[in-house]
Design an enzyme around this catalytic site. Sequence first.
Site, PDB file in Angstrom:
ATOM      1  N   GLY A  14       0.829  -1.209   0.000  1.00  0.00           N
ATOM      2  CA  GLY A  14       0.000   0.000   0.000  1.00  0.00           C
ATOM      3  C   GLY A  14       0.857   1.250   0.000  1.00  0.00           C
ATOM      4  O   GLY A  14       0.584   2.206   0.731  1.00  0.00           O
ATOM      5  N   SER A  16       1.406   3.460  -2.457  1.00  0.00           N
ATOM      6  CA  SER A  16       1.178   4.448  -3.523  1.00  0.00           C
ATOM      7  C   SER A  16       0.506   5.726  -3.047  1.00  0.00           C
ATOM      8  O   SER A  16       0.462   6.723  -3.771  1.00  0.00           O
ATOM      9  CB  SER A  16       0.333   3.817  -4.640  1.00  0.00           C
ATOM     10  OG  SER A  16      -0.957   3.513  -4.162  1.00  0.00           O
ATOM     11  N   VAL A  61      -3.465  -7.166  -2.061  1.00  0.00           N
ATOM     12  CA  VAL A  61      -2.882  -7.941  -0.960  1.00  0.00           C
ATOM     13  C   VAL A  61      -3.874  -8.906  -0.320  1.00  0.00           C
ATOM     14  O   VAL A  61      -3.480  -9.759   0.466  1.00  0.00           O
ATOM     15  CB  VAL A  61      -2.260  -7.028   0.142  1.00  0.00           C
ATOM     16  CG1 VAL A  61      -1.140  -6.171  -0.418  1.00  0.00           C
ATOM     17  CG2 VAL A  61      -3.318  -6.186   0.838  1.00  0.00           C
ATOM     18  N   ASN A  87       1.732  -1.918   5.477  1.00  0.00           N
ATOM     19  CA  ASN A  87       0.963  -0.678   5.631  1.00  0.00           C
ATOM     20  C   ASN A  87      -0.457  -0.778   5.069  1.00  0.00           C
ATOM     21  O   ASN A  87      -1.365  -0.114   5.554  1.00  0.00           O
ATOM     22  CB  ASN A  87       1.717   0.462   4.937  1.00  0.00           C
ATOM     23  CG  ASN A  87       0.841   1.683   4.724  1.00  0.00           C
ATOM     24  OD1 ASN A  87       0.584   2.448   5.639  1.00  0.00           O
ATOM     25  ND2 ASN A  87       0.338   1.854   3.497  1.00  0.00           N
ATOM     26  N   SER A 138      -3.177   0.891  14.481  1.00  0.00           N
ATOM     27  CA  SER A 138      -3.987   2.085  14.735  1.00  0.00           C
ATOM     28  C   SER A 138      -4.215   2.198  16.231  1.00  0.00           C
ATOM     29  O   SER A 138      -4.245   1.181  16.936  1.00  0.00           O
ATOM     30  CB  SER A 138      -5.342   1.971  14.038  1.00  0.00           C
ATOM     31  OG  SER A 138      -6.241   2.971  14.513  1.00  0.00           O
ATOM     32  N   TYR A 150     -12.797  -2.826  11.945  1.00  0.00           N
ATOM     33  CA  TYR A 150     -11.438  -2.266  11.860  1.00  0.00           C
ATOM     34  C   TYR A 150     -10.688  -2.481  13.175  1.00  0.00           C
ATOM     35  O   TYR A 150      -9.548  -2.951  13.181  1.00  0.00           O
ATOM     36  CB  TYR A 150     -11.577  -0.781  11.531  1.00  0.00           C
ATOM     37  CG  TYR A 150     -10.292  -0.014  11.320  1.00  0.00           C
ATOM     38  CD1 TYR A 150      -9.518  -0.210  10.176  1.00  0.00           C
ATOM     39  CD2 TYR A 150      -9.875   0.946  12.231  1.00  0.00           C
ATOM     40  CE1 TYR A 150      -8.357   0.529   9.966  1.00  0.00           C
ATOM     41  CE2 TYR A 150      -8.721   1.689  12.026  1.00  0.00           C
ATOM     42  CZ  TYR A 150      -7.967   1.477  10.887  1.00  0.00           C
ATOM     43  OH  TYR A 150      -6.815   2.219  10.682  1.00  0.00           O
ATOM     44  N   ALA A 153      -9.577  -6.099  13.659  1.00  0.00           N
ATOM     45  CA  ALA A 153      -8.471  -6.515  12.790  1.00  0.00           C
ATOM     46  C   ALA A 153      -7.158  -5.868  13.227  1.00  0.00           C
ATOM     47  O   ALA A 153      -6.111  -6.514  13.224  1.00  0.00           O
ATOM     48  CB  ALA A 153      -8.791  -6.164  11.341  1.00  0.00           C
ATOM     49  N   ILE A 183      -4.435  10.777  10.907  1.00  0.00           N
ATOM     50  CA  ILE A 183      -3.389  11.325  10.033  1.00  0.00           C
ATOM     51  C   ILE A 183      -4.044  11.937   8.790  1.00  0.00           C
ATOM     52  O   ILE A 183      -4.818  11.270   8.091  1.00  0.00           O
ATOM     53  CB  ILE A 183      -2.399  10.203   9.601  1.00  0.00           C
ATOM     54  CG1 ILE A 183      -1.818   9.482  10.823  1.00  0.00           C
ATOM     55  CG2 ILE A 183      -1.303  10.785   8.712  1.00  0.00           C
ATOM     56  CD1 ILE A 183      -1.009  10.329  11.781  1.00  0.00           C
TER      57      ILE A 183
HETATM   58  P1  NDP Z   1      -5.037   5.223   2.051  1.00  0.00           P
HETATM   59  O1  NDP Z   1      -6.365   4.614   1.780  1.00  0.00           O
HETATM   60  O2  NDP Z   1      -4.815   6.649   1.794  1.00  0.00           O
HETATM   61  O3  NDP Z   1      -3.922   4.393   1.254  1.00  0.00           O
HETATM   62  C1  NDP Z   1      -3.930   3.011   1.292  1.00  0.00           C
HETATM   63  C2  NDP Z   1      -2.830   2.455   0.418  1.00  0.00           C
HETATM   64  O4  NDP Z   1      -2.937   1.044   0.409  1.00  0.00           O
HETATM   65  C3  NDP Z   1      -2.936   2.890  -1.031  1.00  0.00           C
HETATM   66  O5  NDP Z   1      -1.657   2.862  -1.618  1.00  0.00           O
HETATM   67  C4  NDP Z   1      -3.823   1.793  -1.634  1.00  0.00           C
HETATM   68  O6  NDP Z   1      -3.638   1.732  -3.039  1.00  0.00           O
HETATM   69  C5  NDP Z   1      -3.278   0.574  -0.897  1.00  0.00           C
HETATM   70  N1  NDP Z   1      -4.242  -0.511  -0.712  1.00  0.00           N
HETATM   71  C6  NDP Z   1      -5.458  -0.485  -0.147  1.00  0.00           C
HETATM   72  N2  NDP Z   1      -6.034  -1.692  -0.213  1.00  0.00           N
HETATM   73  C7  NDP Z   1      -5.156  -2.503  -0.852  1.00  0.00           C
HETATM   74  C8  NDP Z   1      -5.186  -3.860  -1.252  1.00  0.00           C
HETATM   75  N3  NDP Z   1      -6.243  -4.652  -1.033  1.00  0.00           N
HETATM   76  N4  NDP Z   1      -4.105  -4.359  -1.903  1.00  0.00           N
HETATM   77  C9  NDP Z   1      -3.023  -3.581  -2.152  1.00  0.00           C
HETATM   78  N5  NDP Z   1      -2.940  -2.301  -1.801  1.00  0.00           N
HETATM   79  C10 NDP Z   1      -4.005  -1.764  -1.160  1.00  0.00           C
HETATM   80  O7  NDP Z   1      -4.715   4.829   3.591  1.00  0.00           O
HETATM   81  P2  NDP Z   1      -3.846   5.596   4.700  1.00  0.00           P
HETATM   82  O8  NDP Z   1      -2.552   6.017   4.114  1.00  0.00           O
HETATM   83  O9  NDP Z   1      -4.686   6.585   5.360  1.00  0.00           O
HETATM   84  O10 NDP Z   1      -3.604   4.396   5.722  1.00  0.00           O
HETATM   85  C11 NDP Z   1      -2.511   3.521   5.600  1.00  0.00           C
HETATM   86  C12 NDP Z   1      -2.508   2.564   6.790  1.00  0.00           C
HETATM   87  O11 NDP Z   1      -2.491   3.311   8.000  1.00  0.00           O
HETATM   88  C13 NDP Z   1      -3.734   1.660   6.860  1.00  0.00           C
HETATM   89  O12 NDP Z   1      -3.355   0.387   7.341  1.00  0.00           O
HETATM   90  C14 NDP Z   1      -4.616   2.376   7.864  1.00  0.00           C
HETATM   91  O13 NDP Z   1      -5.504   1.498   8.508  1.00  0.00           O
HETATM   92  C15 NDP Z   1      -3.567   2.918   8.824  1.00  0.00           C
HETATM   93  N6  NDP Z   1      -4.003   4.067   9.612  1.00  0.00           N
HETATM   94  C16 NDP Z   1      -4.388   5.239   8.998  1.00  0.00           C
HETATM   95  C17 NDP Z   1      -4.785   6.326   9.759  1.00  0.00           C
HETATM   96  C18 NDP Z   1      -5.193   7.636   9.141  1.00  0.00           C
HETATM   97  O14 NDP Z   1      -5.669   8.510   9.886  1.00  0.00           O
HETATM   98  N7  NDP Z   1      -5.029   7.841   7.848  1.00  0.00           N
HETATM   99  C19 NDP Z   1      -4.814   6.239  11.231  1.00  0.00           C
HETATM  100  C20 NDP Z   1      -4.380   4.981  11.754  1.00  0.00           C
HETATM  101  C21 NDP Z   1      -3.998   3.952  10.973  1.00  0.00           C
HETATM  102  P3  NDP Z   1      -4.774   1.074  -4.027  1.00  0.00           P
HETATM  103  O15 NDP Z   1      -6.074   1.658  -3.612  1.00  0.00           O
HETATM  104  O16 NDP Z   1      -4.332   1.430  -5.394  1.00  0.00           O
HETATM  105  O17 NDP Z   1      -4.696  -0.397  -3.779  1.00  0.00           O
END
Ligand code: NDP
Length: 251
Positions: A14, A16, A61, A87, A138, A150, A153, A183
């Site tokens: 993840g 990107s 994934v 991530n 988280s 959530y 998990a 974030i």
């Molecule tokens: P985003 O949704 O902004 O980004 C998620 C990333 O993961 C993207 O690159 C997406 O690309 C990829 N992704 C999502 N699902 C899949 C999949 N099934 N297979 C492969 N790639 C996948 O998320 P955040 O950056 O906000 O969050 C990142 C992590 O941090 C997560 O685990 C989230 O639970 C955790 N988190 C986030 C918080 C926040 O406030 N933002 C707070 C606490 C934890 P694509 O869609 O192209 O697959």
Amino acid sequence: MNKAFEGKKVLITGGSKGIGKGIAQAFYSEGADVGILARSEEGLKAAKEEIGNIETFVCDVTVDGERQNAFQWFIDTFGGIDVLVNNAGGSSGGKIADTSMEEFTQAMETNYFQAVHFSKMAYEQMKERGGAVINITSIFGKEAGGKATYNNAKAALISFTKAAGNEWIKDGVRVNSIAPGSILHPTGNWQKRIEENPEAMERFVEENIPAGRFGNVEEVADAALFLASQEARWLVGTTLTADGGQSRMNI
Ligand code: NDP
């Protein structure tokens, strides 16, 4: 001057967008060889354009075969792995009574099982020469707040972090996690909610985040650099909270 992660091989699931992209950028800036995974080829391309000379691979994934292909691609491309950042993840579902069993299962697939699988594959490589696994969890894996799907998990992933950390440290593989609070980044949920209702979000920050603002991806990325570094050599199976004071746990 040598950079801290010169020549280290770092895989970020993840990577990107959002936090994952921030982590990819941070390791790349510190000299690492970085590979990122995501579902959208366009998203991967855009991230590469922004960050620089990193490698990308399309992978959902949640699909076992795609995970195996992606991991093999990383090993073939880089010749090994030093750091894995699990991530990829995300929130879904609603109130428990309104959430189907499929959604509960899906949340575990998206946030938990895939990270366990990547960790196991990485361990097989790392046990010969050491390495670090960092799980992005988280604060809602530690305490009430998010949706049950959530929270469940992420709690499981925190628990796995401790179990794998203790089991693998004798082979020089350190497993730790980062539990971010809220974030803010351009493609994320909080940005969407600010656009929908800025006043409510201002109130949310005032009432919930002692630091008085959302966190940013660089702040989580710095915690990831630390956990992957020698300076964190005595941190094993732990979950580092990175939340500007947002969580409500005393201990
Ligand atoms: P985003 O949704 O902004 O980004 C998620 C990333 O993961 C993207 O690159 C997406 O690309 C990829 N992704 C999502 N699902 C899949 C999949 N099934 N297979 C492969 N790639 C996948 O998320 P955040 O950056 O906000 O969050 C990142 C992590 O941090 C997560 O685990 C989230 O639970 C955790 N988190 C986030 C918080 C926040 O406030 N933002 C707070 C606490 C934890 P694509 O869609 O192209 O697959």
